[in-house]
Design a protein around this motif. Structure first.
Motif, mmCIF file in Angstrom:
data_model
loop_
_atom_site.group_PDB
_atom_site.id
_atom_site.type_symbol
_atom_site.label_atom_id
_atom_site.label_comp_id
_atom_site.label_asym_id
_atom_site.label_seq_id
_atom_site.Cartn_x
_atom_site.Cartn_y
_atom_site.Cartn_z
ATOM 1 N N MET A 106 0.839 -1.176 0.000
ATOM 2 C CA MET A 106 0.000 0.000 0.000
ATOM 3 C C MET A 106 0.884 1.240 0.000
ATOM 4 N N ARG A 107 0.626 2.105 -0.905
ATOM 5 C CA ARG A 107 1.364 3.362 -0.984
ATOM 6 C C ARG A 107 0.658 4.435 -0.177
ATOM 7 N N LEU A 108 1.432 5.169 0.577
ATOM 8 C CA LEU A 108 0.876 6.268 1.354
ATOM 9 C C LEU A 108 1.038 7.574 0.596
ATOM 10 N N THR A 109 0.032 8.411 0.689
ATOM 11 C CA THR A 109 0.129 9.739 0.095
ATOM 12 C C THR A 109 0.970 10.616 1.023
ATOM 13 N N PRO A 110 1.484 11.727 0.519
ATOM 14 C CA PRO A 110 2.231 12.637 1.403
ATOM 15 C C PRO A 110 1.403 13.110 2.595
ATOM 16 N N SER A 111 0.115 13.342 2.386
ATOM 17 C CA SER A 111 -0.750 13.770 3.486
ATOM 18 C C SER A 111 -0.877 12.672 4.538
ATOM 19 N N GLN A 112 -1.032 11.425 4.104
ATOM 20 C CA GLN A 112 -1.133 10.319 5.043
ATOM 21 C C GLN A 112 0.168 10.159 5.828
ATOM 22 N N LYS A 113 1.285 10.322 5.158
ATOM 23 C CA LYS A 113 2.577 10.243 5.843
ATOM 24 C C LYS A 113 2.683 11.321 6.918
ATOM 25 N N LYS A 114 2.207 12.534 6.605
ATOM 26 C CA LYS A 114 2.243 13.618 7.587
ATOM 27 C C LYS A 114 1.365 13.301 8.789
ATOM 28 N N VAL A 115 0.192 12.734 8.548
ATOM 29 C CA VAL A 115 -0.718 12.393 9.645
ATOM 30 C C VAL A 115 -0.082 11.329 10.535
ATOM 31 N N LEU A 116 0.511 10.300 9.931
ATOM 32 C CA LEU A 116 1.153 9.251 10.716
ATOM 33 C C LEU A 116 2.326 9.801 11.515
ATOM 34 N N GLN A 117 3.116 10.674 10.903
ATOM 35 C CA GLN A 117 4.246 11.282 11.597
ATOM 36 C C GLN A 117 3.760 12.144 12.765
ATOM 37 N N LEU A 118 2.698 12.886 12.531
ATOM 38 C CA LEU A 118 2.118 13.716 13.590
ATOM 39 C C LEU A 118 1.638 12.847 14.750
ATOM 40 N N ALA A 119 0.987 11.733 14.441
ATOM 41 C CA ALA A 119 0.511 10.826 15.487
ATOM 42 C C ALA A 119 1.687 10.240 16.266
ATOM 43 N N GLN A 120 2.740 9.882 15.571
ATOM 44 C CA GLN A 120 3.927 9.351 16.259
ATOM 45 C C GLN A 120 4.537 10.398 17.174
ATOM 46 N N ASN A 121 4.585 11.632 16.719
ATOM 47 C CA ASN A 121 5.151 12.708 17.523
ATOM 48 C C ASN A 121 4.301 13.028 18.740
ATOM 49 N N MET A 122 3.015 12.675 18.693
ATOM 50 C CA MET A 122 2.096 12.961 19.803
ATOM 51 C C MET A 122 1.811 11.688 20.600
ATOM 52 N N ASP A 123 2.775 10.805 20.704
ATOM 53 C CA ASP A 123 2.669 9.562 21.483
ATOM 54 C C ASP A 123 1.560 8.633 21.002
ATOM 55 N N GLY A 124 1.288 8.642 19.716
ATOM 56 C CA GLY A 124 0.348 7.686 19.141
ATOM 57 C C GLY A 124 -1.081 8.142 19.015
ATOM 58 N N THR A 125 -1.451 9.245 19.617
ATOM 59 C CA THR A 125 -2.828 9.739 19.547
ATOM 60 C C THR A 125 -2.824 11.155 19.002
ATOM 61 N N VAL A 126 -3.731 11.415 18.073
ATOM 62 C CA VAL A 126 -3.795 12.728 17.445
ATOM 63 C C VAL A 126 -5.253 13.170 17.340
ATOM 64 N N VAL A 127 -5.480 14.469 17.431
ATOM 65 C CA VAL A 127 -6.831 15.015 17.314
ATOM 66 C C VAL A 127 -6.976 15.724 15.970
ATOM 67 N N SER A 128 -8.213 15.813 15.510
ATOM 68 C CA SER A 128 -8.490 16.404 14.197
ATOM 69 C C SER A 128 -7.966 17.828 14.069
ATOM 70 N N SER A 129 -8.117 18.619 15.120
ATOM 71 C CA SER A 129 -7.680 20.018 15.033
ATOM 72 C C SER A 129 -6.178 20.125 14.794
ATOM 73 N N ALA A 130 -5.395 19.214 15.359
ATOM 74 C CA ALA A 130 -3.951 19.225 15.132
ATOM 75 C C ALA A 130 -3.625 18.842 13.690
ATOM 76 N N ILE A 131 -4.401 17.910 13.138
ATOM 77 C CA ILE A 131 -4.178 17.508 11.747
ATOM 78 C C ILE A 131 -4.536 18.653 10.813
ATOM 79 N N VAL A 132 -5.657 19.315 11.080
ATOM 80 C CA VAL A 132 -6.067 20.457 10.259
ATOM 81 C C VAL A 132 -4.994 21.537 10.300
ATOM 82 N N GLU A 133 -4.466 21.805 11.478
ATOM 83 C CA GLU A 133 -3.434 22.824 11.627
ATOM 84 C C GLU A 133 -2.171 22.430 10.870
ATOM 85 N N ALA A 134 -1.840 21.136 10.893
ATOM 86 C CA ALA A 134 -0.603 20.679 10.255
ATOM 87 C C ALA A 134 -0.676 20.656 8.733
ATOM 88 N N LEU A 135 -1.834 20.288 8.169
ATOM 89 C CA LEU A 135 -1.852 20.163 6.713
ATOM 90 C C LEU A 135 -3.105 20.652 6.027
#
Length: 88
Positions: free
Chosen positions: A1-30
């Protein structure tokens, strides 16, 4: 499965936030880069990631990375495991 750049950013953001991420942080990031409705754009990305098993929806607006303890998702068309009667 190929990840899009946006999906990679979301996964990286979740990793940086100890595995849990909220929608508002994702919206802010990308989300606000190219779209007039970034919440919808991010919602579409995250929904596809949940369906493919890349993220788990904890509650609305909260997502986490899957762990080894999480049950595997049933694949479409899989044979049901219960003993319910069939008509044919």
């Amino acid at each position: 499965m190929r990840l899009t750049p946006s999906q990679k950013k979301v996964l990286q953001l979740a990793q940086n936030m100890d595995g849990t991420v909220v929608s508002s942080a994702i919206v802010e990031a990308l989300g606000g880069q190219y779209y007039s409705n970034p919440e919808k754009h991010v919602g579409d990305i995250v929904s596809r990631m949940v369906k493919s098993g890349l993220l788990i929806r904890v509650k609305p607006g909260v997502f986490r990375l899957p762990t080894a303890d999480d049950p595997k998702k049933a694949k479409p068309g899989a044979v049901p495991t219960d003993d319910s009667p069939t008509l044919f």
